[in-house]
Structure formats: structure tokens, C-alpha cells
Scaffold this active site. Sequence first.
Site, PDB file in Angstrom:
ATOM      1  N   CYS A  87       0.836  -1.206   0.000  1.00 15.11           N
ATOM      2  CA  CYS A  87       0.000   0.000   0.000  1.00 15.11           C
ATOM      3  C   CYS A  87       0.873   1.261   0.000  1.00 15.11           C
ATOM      4  O   CYS A  87       1.478   1.575  -1.015  1.00 15.11           O
ATOM      5  CB  CYS A  87      -0.997  -0.030   1.155  1.00 15.11           C
ATOM      6  SG  CYS A  87      -2.395   1.096   0.892  1.00 15.11           S
ATOM      7  N   HIS A  98      -3.588  -5.149   0.403  1.00 18.39           N
ATOM      8  CA  HIS A  98      -3.103  -5.511   1.735  1.00 18.39           C
ATOM      9  C   HIS A  98      -3.051  -7.036   1.895  1.00 18.39           C
ATOM     10  O   HIS A  98      -4.002  -7.659   2.365  1.00 18.39           O
ATOM     11  CB  HIS A  98      -4.005  -4.902   2.813  1.00 18.39           C
ATOM     12  CG  HIS A  98      -3.762  -3.450   3.029  1.00 18.39           C
ATOM     13  ND1 HIS A  98      -2.964  -2.970   4.053  1.00 18.39           N
ATOM     14  CD2 HIS A  98      -4.180  -2.362   2.338  1.00 18.39           C
ATOM     15  CE1 HIS A  98      -2.925  -1.644   3.992  1.00 18.39           C
ATOM     16  NE2 HIS A  98      -3.650  -1.249   2.956  1.00 18.39           N
ATOM     17  N   GLU A 137      -1.445  -8.764   4.024  1.00 15.08           N
ATOM     18  CA  GLU A 137      -1.312  -9.243   5.406  1.00 15.08           C
ATOM     19  C   GLU A 137      -2.624  -9.810   5.955  1.00 15.08           C
ATOM     20  O   GLU A 137      -2.619 -10.579   6.926  1.00 15.08           O
ATOM     21  CB  GLU A 137      -0.804  -8.126   6.329  1.00 15.08           C
ATOM     22  CG  GLU A 137      -1.752  -6.975   6.562  1.00 15.08           C
ATOM     23  CD  GLU A 137      -1.610  -5.837   5.561  1.00 15.08           C
ATOM     24  OE1 GLU A 137      -1.970  -4.701   5.901  1.00 15.08           O
ATOM     25  OE2 GLU A 137      -1.128  -6.097   4.435  1.00 15.08           O
TER      26      GLU A 137
END
Length: 258
Positions: free
Chosen positions: A113, A221, A223
Site C-alpha cells: 500500500c 493488503h 497481510e
Amino acid sequence: MARPVVGIITNHHLINETYCVQAGGAMVNEAVAEVSEAVPMLIPADPRLVTVNELLDLCDGFLLPGGRPNVHPEEYGEEATEAHGTFDRCRDALVLPLVRACIERGQPIFGVCRGFQEINVAMGGSLYPEIRDLPGRMNHRMPPDGTLEEKFALRHTVTFTEGGPFHQLMGSREVLTNTLHGQGIKKPGNRIVVDGLAPDGTPEAIYVEGAPGFTMSVQWHPEWQAGIDPVSRPLFQAFGEAAREWSLAKSLPGRRSA
């Protein structure tokens, strides 16, 4: 064998509008520890506290996570407007030279990001302040309401270049990702290769051409649910493997000096 150390750049926050902290997201820490199989080390994003050379010696790789403040447009030769949002000049001052040093050395670096945008800016690229204001573009911002599951839900496809690094890593040219960003790449920086696009043409996956180390970075994202998501998991695994290789090479005579 000892795990490699991954430096995770933190973000500035105020607790109760008074107490300053440098914080990192738990999801990022968990993805690095559990999927990359590395030691997550939080790095304060302030060049008054740490130097680039110290970090290069201390860590085997770096993860540049997202953050609410944006890269200041002065870093790519433009004036700040209200649309550019808030800034963190300390993070700019530390991370942009860190990116360039890692690329030159071949030290692994993974941008997510804002981190994705930092790598582009560090290499001379520029950013749009607000993607959703561009003709024909979708709203890539995080939904303002809902649960974490709803905010991080898969919302659009990303199409990779045929035979490119992301296609080879994922085993597919098209994947589904979340989207939680307002800004995006305007002009790719020197040697920045856009290897994946959203349906509206927004760059979503990049790498640095000719870089001797890992530079794969993404606008979404990964994660979120990194341990089980079929798109996120290979990214963190490949980054972890690159950090392990760097860590092992450091022990060889005459290697990996700043």
C-alpha cells in the site's frame, strides 16, 4: 537455523490525542512471523532515531506497510493540496533513502500500500492524490463502515503480465484482492515495472527491473489472512525466503557490507 530479521517500518499515532507512539499492525507482524518465518522487528520511522546504514546492518529485509499519512508530494516535485491528505515527513525522510539503498545492495524489500507507493516515489515516480476522482476509475478506498472482514473483503481482480514474476509466483494471471487505498501510481519511477493492473487500469503490482534482490510490491493488503489466502501466502513466503538467503550470505567473507 536462526530466523532472518525483517524490519517493519512503523507509523506515528497519537493515543488519546496526547501520547505519541510508533506502532505497527498486528496482522503485518503475524504475517512476517508465521508465513515469512522471520523475526518481525518494529522500526521507528524517524531518521533522528535510526540511520539507514544501521538498519541495513541490523535487518535482513524490510517490509514497508500501509499507513494513513501519504508520501508528501514535494518528494515527487508537486505541491500539496487538500486532496493529498495528511503526511509523515519523518517516514519519508527515512524510508525513501532506505528503499534506494536496498535496491542497490539487493537487500529484500517488500512494499504494501503506502510502501508500494514509497518504492515508486523513491525511484523517481509520482502519485495521483485521489484515484476515485479520475475518469473511469473505481473507488479503491476502504469501506468506511463494517467489520474488519467486510473492510478487507476481496473486491476486484488484478491481472498480471503474461510470464512476469507475479504470474510465475501465483501460477495464475488473474487473482482477487482487497483494496483499501486512495492514492495510486501516476508515473512509474525509473526501472519500476508495473506487473499487475486492476480492471480500471490502476497499477497494483510492481517490481524494480534489474534489481539484484526481492522488490515485488503490491497496492493491496496481503497481510489480511496471509496464512490461508492463496494470493497473500506466496508473497510472504517468497519474501521470507529472500530474507533467509540474505541472512545466510551475510556470514560469507567479504559479503553484504554497507
